[in-house]
Scaffold this motif. Structure first.
Motif, PDB file in Angstrom:
ATOM      1  N   LEU A 192       0.842  -1.203   0.000  1.00  0.00           N
ATOM      2  CA  LEU A 192       0.000   0.000   0.000  1.00  0.00           C
ATOM      3  C   LEU A 192       0.876   1.250   0.000  1.00  0.00           C
ATOM      4  CD1 LEU A 192      -2.882   1.203   0.245  1.00  0.00           C
ATOM      5  CD2 LEU A 192      -2.569   1.151   2.733  1.00  0.00           C
ATOM      6  N   LYS A 193       0.662   2.126  -0.986  1.00  0.00           N
ATOM      7  CA  LYS A 193       1.439   3.363  -1.120  1.00  0.00           C
ATOM      8  C   LYS A 193       0.541   4.574  -0.903  1.00  0.00           C
ATOM      9  CE  LYS A 193       4.998   0.915  -2.453  1.00  0.00           C
ATOM     10  NZ  LYS A 193       6.139   0.679  -1.547  1.00  0.00           N
ATOM     11  N   ARG A 194       1.129   5.641  -0.400  1.00  0.00           N
ATOM     12  CA  ARG A 194       0.363   6.884  -0.188  1.00  0.00           C
ATOM     13  C   ARG A 194      -0.206   7.412  -1.499  1.00  0.00           C
ATOM     14  NH1 ARG A 194      -1.197   9.868   4.591  1.00  0.00           N
ATOM     15  NH2 ARG A 194      -0.116   8.825   6.289  1.00  0.00           N
ATOM     16  N   SER A 195       0.542   7.226  -2.576  1.00  0.00           N
ATOM     17  CA  SER A 195       0.090   7.746  -3.872  1.00  0.00           C
ATOM     18  C   SER A 195      -1.219   7.107  -4.322  1.00  0.00           C
ATOM     19  CB  SER A 195       1.174   7.504  -4.934  1.00  0.00           C
ATOM     20  OG  SER A 195       1.494   6.125  -5.018  1.00  0.00           O
ATOM     21  N   MET A 196      -1.525   5.927  -3.798  1.00  0.00           N
ATOM     22  CA  MET A 196      -2.743   5.223  -4.208  1.00  0.00           C
ATOM     23  C   MET A 196      -4.007   5.904  -3.700  1.00  0.00           C
ATOM     24  SD  MET A 196      -1.690   1.231  -3.629  1.00  0.00           S
ATOM     25  CE  MET A 196      -0.272   0.487  -4.447  1.00  0.00           C
ATOM     26  N   ILE A 197      -3.890   6.684  -2.624  1.00  0.00           N
ATOM     27  CA  ILE A 197      -5.101   7.282  -2.036  1.00  0.00           C
ATOM     28  C   ILE A 197      -5.481   8.586  -2.736  1.00  0.00           C
ATOM     29  CG2 ILE A 197      -4.557   6.223   0.180  1.00  0.00           C
ATOM     30  CD1 ILE A 197      -3.824   8.992   1.225  1.00  0.00           C
ATOM     31  N   ASN A 198      -4.801   8.894  -3.827  1.00  0.00           N
ATOM     32  CA  ASN A 198      -5.156  10.074  -4.611  1.00  0.00           C
ATOM     33  C   ASN A 198      -5.965   9.656  -5.838  1.00  0.00           C
ATOM     34  OD1 ASN A 198      -3.834  11.959  -2.853  1.00  0.00           O
ATOM     35  ND2 ASN A 198      -1.880  11.265  -3.697  1.00  0.00           N
ATOM     36  N   TYR A 199      -5.375   9.714  -7.026  1.00  0.00           N
ATOM     37  CA  TYR A 199      -6.138   9.413  -8.244  1.00  0.00           C
ATOM     38  C   TYR A 199      -6.680   7.985  -8.268  1.00  0.00           C
ATOM     39  CZ  TYR A 199      -7.364   8.502 -13.060  1.00  0.00           C
ATOM     40  OH  TYR A 199      -8.043   8.110 -14.182  1.00  0.00           O
ATOM     41  N   PRO A 200      -5.885   6.950  -7.941  1.00  0.00           N
ATOM     42  CA  PRO A 200      -6.433   5.580  -7.979  1.00  0.00           C
ATOM     43  C   PRO A 200      -7.672   5.405  -7.103  1.00  0.00           C
ATOM     44  CG  PRO A 200      -4.049   5.507  -7.835  1.00  0.00           C
ATOM     45  CD  PRO A 200      -4.444   6.933  -7.621  1.00  0.00           C
ATOM     46  N   LEU A 201      -7.677   6.029  -5.940  1.00  0.00           N
ATOM     47  CA  LEU A 201      -8.835   5.928  -5.056  1.00  0.00           C
ATOM     48  C   LEU A 201     -10.044   6.626  -5.665  1.00  0.00           C
ATOM     49  CD1 LEU A 201     -10.073   5.131  -2.324  1.00  0.00           C
ATOM     50  CD2 LEU A 201      -9.270   7.324  -1.412  1.00  0.00           C
ATOM     51  N   ARG A 202      -9.831   7.828  -6.195  1.00  0.00           N
ATOM     52  CA  ARG A 202     -10.940   8.578  -6.805  1.00  0.00           C
ATOM     53  C   ARG A 202     -11.530   7.813  -7.990  1.00  0.00           C
ATOM     54  NH1 ARG A 202      -7.294  12.905  -5.969  1.00  0.00           N
ATOM     55  NH2 ARG A 202      -6.777  13.012  -8.192  1.00  0.00           N
ATOM     56  N   ALA A 203     -10.654   7.204  -8.785  1.00  0.00           N
ATOM     57  CA  ALA A 203     -11.129   6.447  -9.949  1.00  0.00           C
ATOM     58  C   ALA A 203     -11.969   5.248  -9.529  1.00  0.00           C
ATOM     59  CB  ALA A 203      -9.928   5.992 -10.782  1.00  0.00           C
ATOM     60  N   TRP A 204     -11.531   4.561  -8.496  1.00  0.00           N
ATOM     61  CA  TRP A 204     -12.255   3.382  -8.005  1.00  0.00           C
ATOM     62  C   TRP A 204     -13.619   3.775  -7.448  1.00  0.00           C
ATOM     63  CZ3 TRP A 204     -11.846   1.375  -2.504  1.00  0.00           C
ATOM     64  CH2 TRP A 204     -12.541   0.170  -2.360  1.00  0.00           C
ATOM     65  N   ILE A 205     -13.663   4.863  -6.694  1.00  0.00           N
ATOM     66  CA  ILE A 205     -14.928   5.332  -6.120  1.00  0.00           C
ATOM     67  C   ILE A 205     -15.901   5.731  -7.224  1.00  0.00           C
ATOM     68  CG2 ILE A 205     -15.968   7.204  -4.774  1.00  0.00           C
ATOM     69  CD1 ILE A 205     -13.508   7.068  -2.949  1.00  0.00           C
ATOM     70  N   LYS A 206     -15.382   6.367  -8.266  1.00  0.00           N
ATOM     71  CA  LYS A 206     -16.237   6.779  -9.393  1.00  0.00           C
ATOM     72  C   LYS A 206     -16.783   5.561 -10.120  1.00  0.00           C
ATOM     73  CE  LYS A 206     -16.301   9.868 -13.384  1.00  0.00           C
ATOM     74  NZ  LYS A 206     -15.503  10.808 -14.219  1.00  0.00           N
TER      75      LYS A 206
END
Length: 368
Positions: free
Chosen positions: A288-302
């Motif tokens: 788990l990387k901090r960078s994942m909670i930015n764009y990857p997280l937003r994309a998954w939620i969308k």
């Protein structure tokens, strides 16, 4: 620390036909602020190298008397192990480096505040520069709301309030460690927090996320794990398999939270445990990387059909709000969230109107 038993008054010829006076300590003394050995102390007193008249000779005699008085005072201070006269060395200590080292022992927000402060002071700041006026300028810098990520939008007010609170904690610790001469916080105003709407997911939305594939499976597992435990991203990243132990009543997590530095033993359900994956050594969510909670997280939620701004921290809000909606004991929920006071936990009741209506409905004063 070595105790100096001898203090000598020395002279040194310098440019401009002048003589500089300084003190020579033997043996050398260790500066308690820098941990370096000090042999000399410049007095900032200068004599005429070749006094040409009575006035210059009188001046030299007067300066020698002052220098001798300082020498005697230093000798007495050293015998009493009083090293306050070394404070001028302390003023040259790199405050920015002090701040940077503090970040190693603190949580993520400290690193963010450090970067803002680094930008503000342009990479250079000594202890001697830290005063009321300098700190107020940094406060004004934060209130302008500039962002380090290049986006034009300003920082949220509560983010600024949090950063300023962290900086004031730094000043408090520097004062307690005797790096600063005064508690500058006594002269600084707080930045008050503003009430904001807490974003959280409904139980149906959590189920949608669980059913939606994610490009990073570890992000999906960590997010759902946070919804079911209320752990922050910082604590999830540090969670190790040895922290999860089996007891007579089931599995528990024994952790020390990064933000509050509180030790806690928290129960963990079988379903939440399943999101941890196969048991092995080391970190639970090791990729788990901090960078994942930015764009990857937003994309998954969308992709899950949720069209609101949901951050990873909203999963913690989700856990708290759903617990309160289920009429869980607020004190127990507060312990699970490692809140320091119950008021912080009770704010989640304002986000659950149905739970409030049920509570109000239990109070009946009319006779049957």
């Amino acid at each position: 620390m070595n105790t100096c038993t001898k203090v000598f008054l020395r002279k040194k010829e310098i440019s401009g036909d002048r003589i500089s006076l300084y003190l020579d300590f033997y043996p050398p003394i260790r500066n308690p602020h820098t941990n370096r050995l000090s042999r000399r102390e410049g007095l900032g007193i200068y004599l005429y190298g070749h006094p040409a008249n009575a006035r210059e000779r009188e001046f030299n005699a007067s300066m020698m008397e002052k220098a001798e008085a300082i020498r005697c005072r230093r000798f007495e201070q050293l015998l009493n192990e009083q090293f306050g006269f070394l404070d001028k060395e302390k003023l040259r200590i790199d405050f920015l480096e002090y701040f940077r080292k503090k970040c190693f022992k603190k949580y993520q927000k400290w690193k963010i505040v450090y970067q803002h402060f680094y930008d503000f002071c342009e990479g250079k700041c000594t202890v001697g520069e830290i005063n009321e006026d300098f700190c107020k300028k940094f406060q004004a810098y934060l209130l302008k709301g500039g962002r380090r990520d290049g986006r034009k939008s300003k920082l949220a007010h509560n983010s600024i309030a949090g950063y300023w609170s962290t900086f004031r904690t730094l000043l408090k610790e520097a004062y307690q460690e005797k790096l600063l001469r005064e508690n500058i916080n006594d002269f600084l105003e707080k930045i008050e927090w503003k009430d904001t709407k807490i974003e959280f997911l409904s139980l149906d939305e959590v189920k949608k996320l669980a059913a939606t594939p994610c490009k990073h499976e570890v992000l999906r597992r960590a997010s759902l794990f946070s919804c079911m435990t209320g752990l922050r991203i910082s604590d999830i990243q540090q969670l190790r398999w040895e922290h999860i132990v089996k007891t007579e009543d089931g599995y528990v997590m024994r952790i020390r939270t990064e933000k509050t530095d509180e030790e806690a033993t928290l129960p963990i359900s079988e379903e939440a445990l399943a999101f941890c994956g196969e048991r092995e050594e080391g970190l639970v969510f090791k990729t788990l990387k901090r960078s994942m909670i930015n764009y990857p997280l937003r994309a998954w939620i969308k992709e899950a059909g949720i069209n609101r701004r949901i951050t990873f921290h909203c999963f913690r809000h989700t856990y708290a709000t759903l617990q309160m909606a289920m009429s869980s004991n607020p004190y127990v929920v507060s312990q699970a969230l490692t809140h320091k006071n119950l008021e912080t936990t009770l704010r989640y009741t304002h986000e659950v109107p149905t739970a409030l209506l049920e509570t109000l409905g239990k109070i009946k004063i009319k006779p049957k």
